[in-house]
Structures are given as C-alpha cells and as structure tokens.
Design a protein around this motif. Structure first.
Motif, PDB file in Angstrom:
ATOM      1  N   ASN A 234      47.213  -9.885  42.007  1.00 19.41           N
ATOM      2  CA  ASN A 234      48.440  -9.317  42.562  1.00 19.41           C
ATOM      3  C   ASN A 234      49.696  -9.524  41.719  1.00 19.41           C
ATOM      4  OD1 ASN A 234      46.937  -8.545  44.877  1.00 19.41           O
ATOM      5  ND2 ASN A 234      47.180 -10.613  45.717  1.00 19.41           N
ATOM      6  N   GLU A 235      49.596 -10.215  40.602  1.00 18.34           N
ATOM      7  CA  GLU A 235      50.773 -10.462  39.775  1.00 18.34           C
ATOM      8  C   GLU A 235      50.566  -9.981  38.336  1.00 18.34           C
ATOM      9  OE1 GLU A 235      52.143 -14.477  40.074  1.00 18.34           O
ATOM     10  OE2 GLU A 235      52.274 -14.429  42.271  1.00 18.34           O
ATOM     11  N   GLY A 236      49.818  -8.908  38.189  1.00 19.09           N
ATOM     12  CA  GLY A 236      49.677  -8.276  36.885  1.00 19.09           C
ATOM     13  C   GLY A 236      48.561  -8.788  36.013  1.00 19.09           C
ATOM     14  N   GLY A 237      47.757  -9.709  36.519  1.00 23.93           N
ATOM     15  CA  GLY A 237      46.691 -10.283  35.700  1.00 23.93           C
ATOM     16  C   GLY A 237      45.608  -9.290  35.323  1.00 23.93           C
ATOM     17  N   MET A 238      45.318  -8.353  36.203  1.00 22.30           N
ATOM     18  CA  MET A 238      44.220  -7.425  35.934  1.00 22.30           C
ATOM     19  C   MET A 238      44.518  -6.544  34.721  1.00 22.30           C
ATOM     20  SD  MET A 238      42.931  -6.406  39.788  1.00 22.30           S
ATOM     21  CE  MET A 238      41.320  -5.846  39.241  1.00 22.30           C
ATOM     22  N   TRP A 239      45.774  -6.121  34.571  1.00 20.63           N
ATOM     23  CA  TRP A 239      46.083  -5.278  33.404  1.00 20.63           C
ATOM     24  C   TRP A 239      46.420  -6.119  32.179  1.00 20.63           C
ATOM     25  CZ3 TRP A 239      50.791  -5.595  31.008  1.00 20.63           C
ATOM     26  CH2 TRP A 239      51.870  -6.099  31.736  1.00 20.63           C
ATOM     27  N   ARG A 240      47.003  -7.293  32.367  1.00 22.20           N
ATOM     28  CA  ARG A 240      47.315  -8.153  31.228  1.00 22.20           C
ATOM     29  C   ARG A 240      46.058  -8.697  30.565  1.00 22.20           C
ATOM     30  NH1 ARG A 240      51.704 -12.508  33.032  1.00 22.20           N
ATOM     31  NH2 ARG A 240      51.328 -13.187  30.877  1.00 22.20           N
ATOM     32  N   CYS A 241      45.005  -8.860  31.343  1.00 21.89           N
ATOM     33  CA  CYS A 241      43.755  -9.429  30.819  1.00 21.89           C
ATOM     34  C   CYS A 241      42.732  -8.357  30.480  1.00 21.89           C
ATOM     35  CB  CYS A 241      43.168 -10.419  31.817  1.00 21.89           C
ATOM     36  SG  CYS A 241      44.242 -11.840  32.127  1.00 21.89           S
ATOM     37  N   ASN A 242      43.170  -7.127  30.375  1.00 23.02           N
ATOM     38  CA  ASN A 242      42.268  -6.039  29.989  1.00 23.02           C
ATOM     39  C   ASN A 242      42.082  -6.043  28.465  1.00 23.02           C
ATOM     40  OD1 ASN A 242      40.665  -3.777  29.999  1.00 23.02           O
ATOM     41  ND2 ASN A 242      42.351  -2.343  30.375  1.00 23.02           N
ATOM     42  N   LYS A 243      41.448  -7.093  27.972  1.00 20.06           N
ATOM     43  CA  LYS A 243      41.253  -7.295  26.532  1.00 20.06           C
ATOM     44  C   LYS A 243      40.224  -8.400  26.339  1.00 20.06           C
ATOM     45  CE  LYS A 243      45.287 -10.358  26.506  1.00 20.06           C
ATOM     46  NZ  LYS A 243      46.642 -10.599  25.946  1.00 20.06           N
ATOM     47  N   ASN A 244      40.003  -8.790  25.092  1.00 19.76           N
ATOM     48  CA  ASN A 244      39.085  -9.877  24.747  1.00 19.76           C
ATOM     49  C   ASN A 244      37.647  -9.599  25.189  1.00 19.76           C
ATOM     50  OD1 ASN A 244      41.111 -11.419  23.552  1.00 19.76           O
ATOM     51  ND2 ASN A 244      41.626 -12.457  25.481  1.00 19.76           N
ATOM     52  N   TYR A 245      37.224  -8.350  25.044  1.00 15.64           N
ATOM     53  CA  TYR A 245      35.859  -7.997  25.410  1.00 15.64           C
ATOM     54  C   TYR A 245      34.829  -8.588  24.442  1.00 15.64           C
ATOM     55  CZ  TYR A 245      37.712  -4.752  28.842  1.00 15.64           C
ATOM     56  OH  TYR A 245      38.351  -4.209  29.941  1.00 15.64           O
ATOM     57  N   GLN A 246      35.291  -9.199  23.362  1.00 13.38           N
ATOM     58  CA  GLN A 246      34.361  -9.821  22.424  1.00 13.38           C
ATOM     59  C   GLN A 246      33.862 -11.172  22.947  1.00 13.38           C
ATOM     60  OE1 GLN A 246      37.588  -9.588  22.100  1.00 13.38           O
ATOM     61  NE2 GLN A 246      38.515 -11.318  20.988  1.00 13.38           N
ATOM     62  N   TYR A 247      34.463 -11.669  24.025  1.00 17.43           N
ATOM     63  CA  TYR A 247      34.069 -12.944  24.607  1.00 17.43           C
ATOM     64  C   TYR A 247      33.004 -12.746  25.691  1.00 17.43           C
ATOM     65  CZ  TYR A 247      38.383 -14.874  22.563  1.00 17.43           C
ATOM     66  OH  TYR A 247      39.384 -15.265  21.712  1.00 17.43           O
ATOM     67  N   GLY A 248      32.325 -13.854  26.022  1.00 15.42           N
ATOM     68  CA  GLY A 248      31.564 -13.892  27.260  1.00 15.42           C
ATOM     69  C   GLY A 248      32.529 -13.988  28.422  1.00 15.42           C
ATOM     70  N   GLU A 249      32.063 -13.629  29.620  1.00 11.97           N
ATOM     71  CA  GLU A 249      32.997 -13.517  30.745  1.00 11.97           C
ATOM     72  C   GLU A 249      33.652 -14.852  31.104  1.00 11.97           C
ATOM     73  OE1 GLU A 249      32.641 -14.743  34.023  1.00 11.97           O
ATOM     74  OE2 GLU A 249      30.707 -15.719  33.719  1.00 11.97           O
ATOM     75  N   ASP A 250      32.972 -15.983  30.898  1.00  8.70           N
ATOM     76  CA  ASP A 250      33.574 -17.258  31.269  1.00  8.70           C
ATOM     77  C   ASP A 250      34.725 -17.626  30.327  1.00  8.70           C
ATOM     78  OD1 ASP A 250      31.822 -17.622  29.167  1.00  8.70           O
ATOM     79  OD2 ASP A 250      30.692 -19.246  30.111  1.00  8.70           O
ATOM     80  N   ARG A 251      34.542 -17.410  29.031  1.00 10.66           N
ATOM     81  CA  ARG A 251      35.643 -17.664  28.099  1.00 10.66           C
ATOM     82  C   ARG A 251      36.780 -16.672  28.333  1.00 10.66           C
ATOM     83  NH1 ARG A 251      35.436 -17.978  21.423  1.00 10.66           N
ATOM     84  NH2 ARG A 251      37.675 -18.445  21.154  1.00 10.66           N
ATOM     85  N   TRP A 252      36.424 -15.425  28.633  1.00 12.65           N
ATOM     86  CA  TRP A 252      37.442 -14.397  28.889  1.00 12.65           C
ATOM     87  C   TRP A 252      38.330 -14.772  30.061  1.00 12.65           C
ATOM     88  CZ3 TRP A 252      37.214 -11.640  33.574  1.00 12.65           C
ATOM     89  CH2 TRP A 252      38.242 -10.705  33.758  1.00 12.65           C
ATOM     90  N   ILE A 253      37.720 -15.182  31.189  1.00 11.66           N
ATOM     91  CA  ILE A 253      38.549 -15.445  32.370  1.00 11.66           C
ATOM     92  C   ILE A 253      39.330 -16.741  32.206  1.00 11.66           C
ATOM     93  CG2 ILE A 253      36.848 -16.731  33.773  1.00 11.66           C
ATOM     94  CD1 ILE A 253      37.880 -15.023  36.166  1.00 11.66           C
ATOM     95  N   GLY A 254      38.785 -17.710  31.445  1.00  6.26           N
ATOM     96  CA  GLY A 254      39.543 -18.921  31.161  1.00  6.26           C
ATOM     97  C   GLY A 254      40.786 -18.638  30.350  1.00  6.26           C
ATOM     98  N   GLU A 255      40.632 -17.811  29.312  1.00 10.76           N
ATOM     99  CA  GLU A 255      41.787 -17.423  28.502  1.00 10.76           C
ATOM    100  C   GLU A 255      42.781 -16.610  29.330  1.00 10.76           C
ATOM    101  OE1 GLU A 255      42.400 -18.359  25.396  1.00 10.76           O
ATOM    102  OE2 GLU A 255      40.529 -19.528  25.314  1.00 10.76           O
ATOM    103  N   CYS A 256      42.256 -15.785  30.203  1.00 17.08           N
ATOM    104  CA  CYS A 256      43.102 -14.959  31.065  1.00 17.08           C
ATOM    105  C   CYS A 256      43.963 -15.833  31.968  1.00 17.08           C
ATOM    106  CB  CYS A 256      42.236 -14.015  31.897  1.00 17.08           C
ATOM    107  SG  CYS A 256      43.135 -13.108  33.177  1.00 17.08           S
ATOM    108  N   PHE A 257      43.354 -16.836  32.610  1.00 19.77           N
ATOM    109  CA  PHE A 257      44.107 -17.701  33.518  1.00 19.77           C
ATOM    110  C   PHE A 257      45.237 -18.435  32.786  1.00 19.77           C
ATOM    111  CE2 PHE A 257      40.476 -17.988  36.762  1.00 19.77           C
ATOM    112  CZ  PHE A 257      41.147 -17.146  37.634  1.00 19.77           C
TER     113      PHE A 257
END
Length: 620
Positions: A545-568
C-alpha cells in the motif's frame, strides 16, 4: 440396435449428429436427436431375424439362469453392507473389465457398462463419451452390481484428456449438445435451455451464470463427462455489476452477486445473501441460531473473495445453544467447542467430532456404520499470539500436494495449518487439499510465470512470486494477522515455536533473516532464506500500500527470497536476524537436526516420508 451398430454410427457421424442411447432419459435425452443405423442394421431380413432373436433370447435366458447363478457371489447384506470375502477377492481393479465380476476393489467405486464389450470401475458415470478414454465411443452407464462401501479417492489432477478430445469435442463458445464433451480442461457440457448447451466448469440449476453473456437461468442437466484438468475460472460478464446483488444484501430475486468469489445462498423463503460459502445449519456469527438452508441460487462470481476479519470469532449463543461432545447435535447442528463439527451417524444420531470416517467406529457398541454427513458449520478455534497467516505455493501434480494433504490430516492439522489463517496457492487451478481446522481447504489461484536460473545459481522465480504476492494481497488474510509467513512445502513448520521467536518484534515493520552464513558475502552475512519467510503486517503494508509493488518491480536476476529481502530494505522495512528460526540444509553450515526444540522449522524434505519423519522427531 446392437452395440456394434452404435459404435460404427458414432465413429462415422460423431462430428455431425448427436447420438441417443436407448438407456438415456431426461431433459437431455429428449433434446438430443436420435440417429438410426441404416447400413448394417437394416430391415431386409426381418422374419429371419425375428425367429433368430427368439431362439437367442431363449438360449441367453438358460445361460443366465444356470451359469450366472453359479458364478455370482453371495452377499452378506444389502445396501452399504460389506461384500463377502469371495466378492472382495474376485472384484476388479481400476482399469480392468468388470463386466463379469460386477464389483470393484476400490472404495467408493462401482461397475458401469460402456457397451457390450467393456465395463469399468469408476466413482460415477454420465451417459456420453469420457474425455479420458482412448476412443470417443459413448458410455451407456448401466450399473452392474453394488458400489463398494467407503469414500472414493480424491480427483486425479494428473489425468490428461485423450488425443481425440481437441478434434471431436466442443469449444467453450460452441453449443455442445451434439458432441457431449468439451475441449477445455475442467469443463463439462450442461444444458441451459432448449436452444443452448454450453461447456462450463460448474452449473447451478435455476440461476444465472456470472460468466454468461446474459442473466438467463440454466437448466444444468449434465450431458457427457468432464474433461480432466483443474478449474481455470474466468471474468464476470458486464451485466453482473449492474444486475447482481452486493454482499450482505438480499439476493433472493437476483440470484447472483457483484463481488468476486461470492455466491447467492438461501437462508429461508424470501431471504438469501451473497457469501463466499455457506454450510447448512446455523451461522455462528449470526444474531440468532436460526438454520440456514444454504442452497445455491446461482453461479459463483469469478475471482477470489476478500476475507472478512475473523477476530470476532462466534456469537455468545454458541456456547449455550450448541452441543457438547457426546451429545446429540442432530437438532442444534452446531458445536460449542472449537474445531468441532456435527457429524451424523444416521437419521437419529449425530455428535460433535474433529473429523468423521464413514463406516463402523471401533468404540461403537452397536457396530453400525456412520454416514458422516456434516450438519452445520465447524466452530472456529481461538487465535494464538502473535497471530499468524501462513501460506505455501505448490504444484498440484507433485509431491508438494501430498505433503500439504498430509499436513492437514495429521494431529488435527499441522505445518501451515497450525497457524491462525492459511492458504495454499497453485497456478494450475483449484485443487482440494483436505478438511482443515476451519473446514475444506481448496487451493487459491495465482498467475503462473516462467522460472529461470538466478545469478546465485538458485531458482530464478522472482516473477512467479511477484504474482503470488499479488494473489496474497487479493485474498486479504494478511491484513487480519500480525505476521505473514511464506512456508515452502518441503519445510517442516512448528507454528507455536515460531510465535515465540516472532513475539518480541510484533508491531514493527520488520522481517526475519533466518540464515547467518559466511557464504552470504554480498548479503552482509545474513538473509531471509525462502524456506520460511516471516514478515510483520506493517512491513507488508509498505509493500502492498505504500508503493512497494512498483518500486520493487526489478531485480529479476535474483531468487525470490533475495529479491524480497532487498525490496524490504528499499521500502523501509528492516531485518531482524534470528538463525534459530530455521534449521536449513542449504544454510552453510547446515543444521538439520529435527529434534532441536529451539528451532521453529526445518528444511528441506522433498518427499512425504522424510517430511513426516522430521515432523515426528521434532514434536517429541
């Protein structure tokens, strides 16, 4: 008309003419066009055929009387009574011809006739072609012998339609009355009215279908059998928003619902309401203990229903009006104790239990079988502290589904089903997992995505899990619990131990780094391993709800766990490192002693046997 004639005619005219079997009756039969065999079954030699037929009937009668009477095994009882040992020994397996044995070894199966040359054991049969058969010849579905007592096995999600289905069967947009089968997975031919038969996943007679082009009602007579495959859903038609009723309003006249995942259910004459589901009996959150009829009045609106807050539990009258264990709940149709549900033994007796298995129960003095019909809803359990919403993502046709089914059926439901709320997501469609603490568990759908290889040489599944998180937001359970936990199917989770680890961090925008390893150089020595991903409601709120979904629309070269950690980290949720949450073979140096009572989860156990072994070691 003999069966050889039927089969020849079916092969020659399948695509052009409907074929009506002599045994088929009802609305569909009256509407289908009967085709007569004009070639090999003519009337040229009627006198000779008449005499030959009489002679044949006489010889057949003699044979049946003297041969069949000797071969037919005796039964010890009628109805649902167990068949004799001779019958069980000689009954047919699935895939075998049962025309001679006339009985089946598999529980819940019955011998049905296809034609004079073949009969097979199956749980049910509808006149017409079976899309799993090697040929498109129709079944006449004549019953040969009794049904084997017991529950039939669950649906086979690995079943595939035969090669002829795409050529011979009807598309979803076409009338299917002639073909009596459907090209698309999970669909079956149903009658709408005298002018139209359509391929649908489900059909509710007497009501409209929100997927249809208009709000006309459906007759819903089934014609032919279902094409194998999971349900795929669809989009609601434009008229639904304008015509249908909103949730919590009376839908008795419209018989349909505006809101996704809702269906119109009858309470009593003149009153019905749009809800995600309904169980015949009292509604435990209602103002009184009046009984809901719960007949569906129309089709379900496609999409996933957003869950309501479940923290209010049940009304006060439940403890006083509903039945205790050991009492007869046949009239109250509800249970005072949490996780209990009223199950009937027969028309005169029912009692509250955690679950019920059809047949004779060991502790019963009368040794009479239970029918195990559910009467009323299951009473929900109280939530723990902190509250947990746990979910897993599975492939329905893999070992992952076996593990999830075992979780829901072990020790009153374990693993993710030990959490306060839970979901199982599957891209293949809607699959049944089992009866959980809150009742039947079905998978929720998410949009599939290709899996590649990440730069860390792990599964490149970021795109797939972005879609999963979108489905988590849509379902909405995350908003009603303090923590959300994504759990891999091959991870053994102990929910109560996990609460102890998470309690000190509740209410803050944090996530748990469960792996501290010298190998994680680029991650600063610690990260959140994907086997168990725990995050607070506050952290997820930032993402959803605070823009995370569009801000984290990147880093597809990672596995999902590293991706969401970097996103947070980028959106303002901070990590808390607790390596005792998870014992993981992949977190070097790996810790996988399942008897370690300090740890809340263990990973990875990629078959049911090793998963259950770890669970039993861990609960000691």
């Amino acid at each position: 008309m003999d069966d050889a004639c039927r089969d020849e005619q079916w092969r020659s005219e399948f695509g052009e003419n409907s074929f009506l079997l002599e045994e088929h009756s009802g609305d569909a039969a009256r509407d289908l066009s009967a085709v007569q065999c004009k070639k090999r079954c003519g009337v040229k030699h009627r006198p000779v055929l008449y005499f030959t037929g009489l002679l044949g009937i006489g010889m057949c009668g003699y044979t049946v009387k003297h041969v069949y009477a000797q071969q037919r095994p005796k039964q010890v009882d009628t109805g649902n009574a167990l068949m004799s040992a001779v019958v069980v020994k000689e009954c047919s397996n699935t895939g075998q011809d049962c025309s001679k044995t006339r009985c089946c070894k598999t529980q819940g199966f019955q011998c049905f006739k296809k034609n004079d040359r073949w009969a097979a054991c199956r749980p049910w049969c509808i006149v017409g072609p079976d899309p799993t058969d090697k040929d498109p010849l129709p079944w006449n579905c004549i019953v040969l012998g009794p049904k084997t007592p017991g529950l039939a096995p669950g649906p086979d999600y690995g079943a595939k339609p035969a090669s002829w289905v795409q050529e011979k069967c009807a598309a979803t947009s076409k009338d299917c009355r002639k073909q009596r089968c459907c090209k698309d997975a999970g669909k079956q031919c149903f009658k709408k009215d005298d002018r139209w038969y359509g391929c649908k996943e489900t059909c509710v007679p007497g009501g409209p279908d929100p997927l249809d082009t208009n709000n006309d009602t459906w007759n819903c007579t089934a014609v032919g059998m279902r094409t194998p495959g999971p349900y795929q859903g669809g989009r609601k038609a434009p008229w639904v928003t304008k015509w249908c009723s909103a949730k919590d309003t009376n839908c008795f006249h419209t018989r349909c619902c505006k809101d996704a995942g809702h269906q119109c259910f009858l309470k009593a004459a003149g009153w019905a309401m749009c809800m995600p589901d309904c169980t015949h009996g009292p509604f435990l959150g209602d103002a009184n203990a009046d009984i809901w009829n719960c007949t569906a009045l129309g089709g379900r609106t496609p999409g996933m229903a957003r869950v309501e807050s479940l923290s209010k539990y049940v009304a006060d009258w439940v403890k006083t009006n509903c039945s205790k264990p050991g009492e007869n709940c046949n009239t109250t149709m509800c249970c005072a104790d949490a996780t209990q549900q009223c199950f009937s033994k027969d028309t005169n007796w029912a009692t509250c239990m955690r679950g019920c298995k059809q047949g004779t129960h060991a502790n019963d003095k009368d040794k009479k079988p239970w029918e195990c019909k559910k009467l009323g809803p299951r009473t929900p359990r109280k939530w723990g502290s902190p509250t947990l919403y746990c979910f897993s993502v599975i492939r329905l046709t893999s070992y992952e589904a076996d593990i999830m089914m075992a979780q829901v059926n072990t020790d009153g439901s374990v693993g993710i089903f030990g959490c306060d709320q839970f979901d199982v997501f599957a891209a293949q469609g809607r699959g049944w997992i089992g009866d959980g603490p809150e009742g039947p568990v079905w998978t929720e759908h998410f949009q599939d995505a290709p899996v590649t290889r990440s730069i860390d040489n792990t599964a490149g599944n970021t795109a797939l899990f972005r879609n999963v998180w979108a489905a988590v937001k849509q379902v909405g359970r995350w908003a009603f619990t303090e923590w959300t936990v994504k759990v891999d199917p091959d991870a053994v989770l102990f929910a109560d131990r996990l609460r102890q680890h998470l309690r000190p961090h509740t209410g803050k925008p944090v996530y748990i780094q469960n792996c501290a390893s010298y190998t994680l150089v680029q991650q600063g020595g610690a990260m959140m391993f994907g086997a168990v991903e725990a995050m607070t409601r506050e952290a997820l709120h930032k993402y959803f709800n605070e823009g995370g979904m569009w801000r984290c629309n990147k880093n597809y070269q990672y596995g999902e766990d590293r991706w969401i950690g970097e996103c947070f980290k980028e959106i303002g949720a901070w990590p808390v490192t607790d390596p005792l949450v998870l014992g993981d073979k992949l977190c070097v140096p790996g810790v996988w002693d399942c008897s370690d009572q300090r740890r809340a989860a263990f990973h990875h156990y990629k078959d049911l046997g090793s998963w259950m072994k770890c669970y039993h070691e861990g609960k000691r």
